[in-house]
Design an enzyme around this catalytic site. Structure first.
Site, PDB file in Angstrom:
ATOM      1  N   GLU A 165       0.833  -1.193   0.000  1.00 43.52           N
ATOM      2  CA  GLU A 165       0.000   0.000   0.000  1.00 43.52           C
ATOM      3  C   GLU A 165       0.873   1.250   0.000  1.00 43.52           C
ATOM      4  OE1 GLU A 165      -2.836   0.053   3.193  1.00 43.52           O
ATOM      5  OE2 GLU A 165      -3.840   1.843   2.427  1.00 43.52           O
ATOM      6  N   ALA A 205      -7.851   3.036   8.590  1.00 45.12           N
ATOM      7  CA  ALA A 205      -7.350   2.098   9.591  1.00 45.12           C
ATOM      8  C   ALA A 205      -5.826   2.057   9.684  1.00 45.12           C
ATOM      9  CB  ALA A 205      -7.886   0.688   9.319  1.00 45.12           C
ATOM     10  N   SER A 206      -5.120   2.609   8.688  1.00 46.57           N
ATOM     11  CA  SER A 206      -3.654   2.604   8.766  1.00 46.57           C
ATOM     12  C   SER A 206      -3.106   3.868   8.131  1.00 46.57           C
ATOM     13  CB  SER A 206      -3.080   1.371   8.056  1.00 46.57           C
ATOM     14  OG  SER A 206      -3.273   1.469   6.661  1.00 46.57           O
ATOM     15  N   THR A 207      -1.841   4.138   8.419  1.00 45.52           N
ATOM     16  CA  THR A 207      -1.179   5.279   7.782  1.00 45.52           C
ATOM     17  C   THR A 207       0.169   4.799   7.262  1.00 45.52           C
ATOM     18  OG1 THR A 207      -0.612   7.619   8.032  1.00 45.52           O
ATOM     19  CG2 THR A 207      -0.040   6.192   9.863  1.00 45.52           C
TER      20      THR A 207
END
Ligand SMILES: *[C@@H]1O[C@H](CO)[C@@H](O)[C@H](O)[C@H]1NC(C)=O
Ligand SMILES: *[C@@H]1O[C@H](CO)[C@@H](O)[C@H](O)[C@H]1NC(C)=O
Ligand SMILES: *[C@@H]1O[C@H](CO)[C@@H](O)[C@H](O)[C@H]1NC(C)=O
Ligand SMILES: *[C@@H]1O[C@H](CO)[C@@H](O)[C@H](O)[C@H]1NC(C)=O
Ligand SMILES: *[C@@H]1O[C@H](CO)[C@@H](O)[C@H](O)[C@H]1NC(C)=O
Length: 495
Positions: A165, A205-207
């Site tokens: 990602e 939900a994520s970085t």
């Protein structure tokens, strides 16, 4: 006799002109003479809070080139992310139908079969796969059933790793901003090699943080080597699960409930019924909850607009106590010092945009960003509502979001004022959204070759120029001769 020659010359000249014109049309400089026929690709970005569909297009005859893939259209799927259908998997498939039907209209019918279709799921599904792997499998199977019913060439539904990602977001940003390769005005490629841009993505939900680095990563999990257009890139990347905007808000809520006081990041005058089930159902918050609680119980929580307390609540999300490497960002994760310029997109952009446009606050420096967060966090509920009447649903959470972003950048990643001045907050480049989706498709369709592209287009262009000159010369000659013929026709004495 002369008359006969002239009358023969005219049609033969016209024939030459026609031939030259014909030759010209046969030369493959389609971009000059006609709109090129296009190829299409579709990516479904299945995020934790919602799914977006992106349709990309590029000229069909230049598979090997670049700088030319752009966004054709997009569609936002109504309802939650596919991970929210854990208990009703078929609903996940059904939710995509409206956007897929739009894709049937947006992509020309004769291109449907050759159009690749990808679904990539991110941190929401990573979390579900951690807690209920069988539910994650069922959701992916359900969306696969729906996607295979369409005429497109479906390439599978997958959960992307955090590393993928981050890297695909970095590839997208640098591709769109032409940091790998540039397309010159006369049709040749050149490599700018002035350094790439780092990429920062803040999802639900994520970085992710991803940037080119000169030295090898001390933790191999943080390093990706890429070969694009004949150039080698060493890229540092890390994805922090549970540090996306929605999970951070949920963790802060759990933190506020632990203090039994009001929520310091919520505005004074605002209150909400909080379902305990909703707060603790995520693996990001499970550890913060009581061991047992009545799953249908809810608590009334109000806000108190206290910037200092909010900052301290947010700071508890970062752990700086241990680092097994020469340097770390936080939570013991290796990170070299941030270098070069960065582009920050998705929720980074939305948060900055809110501070700038709705609040009217300057945010050019880290200091200003901190002051802006403090100002925002001091607002009461009625003051906030007066400023942004249309944004009611997200409004109470902007203070927490801005405070988190400020701490993540400064204390977490270690941006100082100088480094921060190289960060731009942007959600699009041209008409194309910046995110992992385009980079994912570029990779899977091999649209970015490892070796440098040839100068094929440059030679096309010079042959086009030569033909154009030839065409013009023939035309000129024909005109001159025509003029002479007309003159001699006027003075019959000349014959
Ligand atoms: C790109 O071009 C090179 C050489 O021209 C060729 O070997 C390669 O297969 C091409 N790649 C694609 C994806 O068309
Ligand atoms: C879920 O996680 C496991 C363990 O990391 C992994 O092997 C599996 O491929 C994941 N499932 C999917 C659908 O990606
Ligand atoms: C849980 O809470 C609901 C509503 O507050 C209540 O009706 C129910 O009796 C509770 N159940 C238990 C097991 O305490
Ligand atoms: C920080 O991390 C260390 C090592 O992983 C752990 O022992 C400690 O409890 C953590 N501190 C907090 C406040 O979470
Ligand atoms: C892109 O795809 C190739 C295989 O086609 C793979 O080897 C490579 O690791 C991929 N790049 C990234 C960034 O995942």
């Amino acid at each position: 006799m002369a008359r006969k020659v002239l009358s023969l010359l005219l049609p033969s000249l016209l024939a030459a002109v026609g031939l030259a014109g014909l030759l010209l049309l046969c030369v493959p400089t389609r971009d000059v003479w006609e709109p090129p026929s296009l190829k299409y690709g579709i990516v479904l970005d299945a995020g934790s809070s919602h799914t977006s569909m992106f349709i990309y297009k590029w000229p069909a005859d230049k598979k090997n080139d670049t700088g030319i893939v752009s966004q054709h259209s997009s569609c936002n799927v109504h309802g939650g992310g596919i991970s929210s259908y854990a208990d009703n998997p078929s609903g996940a498939g059904q939710s995509l139908v409206e956007c897929l039907d739009q894709a049937l209209r947006d992509v020309p019918k004769d291109r449907h079969r050759g159009t690749p279709l990808y679904l990539g799921a991110t941190a929401g599904m990573r979390l579900l796969n951690l807690t209920r792997p069988e539910a994650a499998t069922n959701v992916l199977a359900a969306v696969t059933r729906t996607l295979t019913q369409y005429p497109f060439h479906f390439h599978g539904a997958r959960i992307l790793s955090g590393q993928d990602e981050g890297v695909f977001g970095w590839v997208t940003a640098n591709y769109l901003l032409e940091k790998f390769i540039k397309y010159g005005w006369v049709g040749q490629w050149f490599q700018p090699r002035k350094g790439t841009l780092g990429a920062m993505d803040l999802g639900g939900a994520s970085t992710q943080i991803t940037f080119e680095t000169a030295s090898p990563a001390e933790d191999p999990a943080n390093e990706v080597q890429l070969r694009l257009y004949g150039q080698h890139y060493r890229v540092y990347t890390h994805s922090f699960l549970c540090y996306g905007r929605d999970q951070v808000l949920q963790r802060l809520l759990a933190g506020a409930l632990q203090t039994h006081g009001p929520h310091p990041c919520w505005p004074r005058g605002y209150s909400a019924q909080v379902q305990l089930q909703d707060v603790y159902d995520s693996p990001c918050t499970a550890a913060q909850g009581p061991l047992t609680f009545n799953s249908s119980a809810s608590i009334s929580l109000s806000g108190s607009s206290e910037p200092a307390l909010c900052r301290s609540l947010v700071s508890q999300l970062f752990n700086f106590s241990s680092c097994h490497f020469s340097q770390c960002s936080f939570n013991g994760v290796f990170q070299p010092p941030v270098t070069g310029s960065f582009i920050a997109f998705s929720a980074f952009f939305y948060t900055m945009d809110f501070l700038r446009t709705v609040m009217g606050l300057p945010v050019a420096t880290l200091q200003q960003l901190e002051a802006a967060a403090t100002t925002l966090c001091s607002q009461t509920w009625s003051e906030l509502q007066a400023r942004a009447p249309g944004e009611r649903a997200h409004l109470p959470n902007y203070c927490a979001g801005a405070t988190f972003m400020q701490q993540l950048l400064s204390r977490g990643y270690g941006f100082d004022e100088r480094a921060f001045s190289g960060v731009t907050f942007q959600k699009k480049a041209g008409d194309t959204a910046v995110g992992w989706a385009l980079g994912y498709m570029l990779n899977l369709t091999n649209l970015i070759p490892a070796d440098p592209p040839g100068l094929r287009k440059g030679t096309d262009f010079s042959s086009w120029v030569v033909l154009l000159l030839l065409f013009a010369a023939v035309l000129l000659a024909a005109l001159v001769l025509l003029l002479r013929q007309a003159r001699s026709a006027k003075s019959p004495g000349a014959i």
